[in-house]
Design a protein around this motif. Sequence first.
Motif, PDB file in Angstrom:
ATOM      1  N   ASP A 482      -5.425 -30.423  70.372  1.00 12.70           N
ATOM      2  CA  ASP A 482      -6.499 -29.543  70.835  1.00 12.70           C
ATOM      3  C   ASP A 482      -7.421 -29.172  69.680  1.00 12.70           C
ATOM      4  N   GLU A 483      -6.853 -28.931  68.498  1.00 14.17           N
ATOM      5  CA  GLU A 483      -7.664 -28.562  67.343  1.00 14.17           C
ATOM      6  C   GLU A 483      -8.518 -29.737  66.878  1.00 14.17           C
ATOM      7  N   ALA A 484      -7.928 -30.925  66.826  1.00 19.53           N
ATOM      8  CA  ALA A 484      -8.689 -32.101  66.409  1.00 19.53           C
ATOM      9  C   ALA A 484      -9.866 -32.355  67.355  1.00 19.53           C
ATOM     10  N   GLU A 485      -9.620 -32.222  68.646  1.00 17.10           N
ATOM     11  CA  GLU A 485     -10.684 -32.469  69.622  1.00 17.10           C
ATOM     12  C   GLU A 485     -11.780 -31.401  69.538  1.00 17.10           C
ATOM     13  N   SER A 486     -11.410 -30.181  69.177  1.00 19.57           N
ATOM     14  CA  SER A 486     -12.413 -29.121  69.089  1.00 19.57           C
ATOM     15  C   SER A 486     -13.410 -29.363  67.967  1.00 19.57           C
ATOM     16  N   LEU A 487     -13.005 -30.195  66.987  1.00 19.84           N
ATOM     17  CA  LEU A 487     -13.883 -30.480  65.856  1.00 19.84           C
ATOM     18  C   LEU A 487     -14.673 -31.764  66.068  1.00 19.84           C
ATOM     19  N   GLY A 488     -14.455 -32.419  67.199  1.00 21.39           N
ATOM     20  CA  GLY A 488     -15.255 -33.599  67.530  1.00 21.39           C
ATOM     21  C   GLY A 488     -14.664 -34.865  67.032  1.00 21.39           C
TER      22      GLY A 488
END
Length: 488
Positions: A482-488
């Motif tokens: 989820d964190e990786a995806e939030s940064l694009g």
Amino acid sequence: MGVGNDPHGLSLIRGTPSGPVEGMQVGGVQRFLGIPYAAAPVGVNRFALPTLPEPWTDPLPATAHGPTAWQLPYAGALGRLLPTKGIPGDGCLNVNVYAPDKHSPVPRPVLVWIHGGSLQHGANSLEGYDGTAFARDAVVFVAANYRLGAEGFSVLEDAPLNLGLADVIAALEWVKANIASFGGDPGQVTVMGHSAGGSLVAALLAHPRAASLVSRAIIQSAPLSAQPVNRARRMTQKIATDLGIGATREEFGARTPAELLASLQRVSTGAGPLEGGSSHALAIDGQLVPEDPLAAMLAGAGKQIPLLIGTTSEEARLWLVPSGRAEKITKFHLALARRKAGIPHAAQKLFAHNRPGAGPGELLGALATDKLLRVPMYKLADARHYAGAQTQVYEFAWHSPVEELGAAHGTELPFVFDNLATADAIGLVGNAAPQSLASAMHEAWVCFATMGIAEWPTWDMRRPVKTFNGLGNEVVLSPREDEAESLG
């Protein structure tokens, strides 16, 4: 091979195209130190591409470390944690070779180490980079020096760019031509780099000649991109302005390396990579770095070369915690840094939600680690998977108790080199670091260099990450997705 009667070990002679070298067999390992792979970068060779050294006839002593590249010690808190080695002399373009002493009917795999240090620090003679453990485990280990700072990465109007990278390529060419004399297989060369050294490895993978130089690659905790020339020249221009000279080969060459270092010390702000501090950098030059390495690799460059790549889980703590900066970062500072880095506010909120009680400094460190290193690494691994390339990903998550470093940048190195008892290692991870973790990591690196694959699954869309935490060292699928995806 010739054998002598030195009281500290057996003297060994090996032939190279440039001339014979005399090393030493100590403790079951053959050591050849300070072998020149290129001419000394002085005089007409200064700010020029590396050239072959002048040949010699008598055996060249290779029992002591060779000269180091010109550099300053780390400043402030980093100076307590990261050692600096300064050995005088002009011939900094040298390699150390560590080879097994037992005869093998087949050539051994080769591992070439490219040290890190912000392109301004580091040396193959540092105690932590001793290759004895690799040679013990039947790998021929080579550690290369290259030009640093202004000598290796200036952006001058009439000189080649990225000379330090050119040095690394020359060292790999030396390995291909010479390593058979030391029992190594020139067709089985793994190049391994950490931090800035890993950035150089990324640039190599993006180069059209990559497959002719190396068979496999390891990138540890490294930015994967280079900078446009106009950005990469910022430090060069600062030095030129400070000295009142033009950014030309003639005017920089008229200054001694010591004068350039003194200027670098004056113009350096002390700001680290998280604060946007300027430093020497790889430049996209249309030749050695024809395009941004990450973009090139995303488009398929280097896909025929198996890659082992990873980060530590708390990279930024090295710059934030020992210096006390983490405690000084306010919500306002965090907001400014987030906007400058192009990090969405939603990502900051998610990271904060996942870390109850974390202060602004800790949040900035976590965001920076993922934005600068983990997310680009995942994108590269995804692209390589779709291209049919073999990639394996790891994360180092064991927490060093030294100055509350945790799993900070560089803390994995003593484990990879399996040298926890050295002073360099103790200064970084303490005197009670788990040997079982060092054995596990070192074995994985040896397996990759030997067989082209480590023991955990290769990357696919499940995103398997080998997590070296000193406990179960388990494989985790899509950690903190989820964190990786939030940064694009």
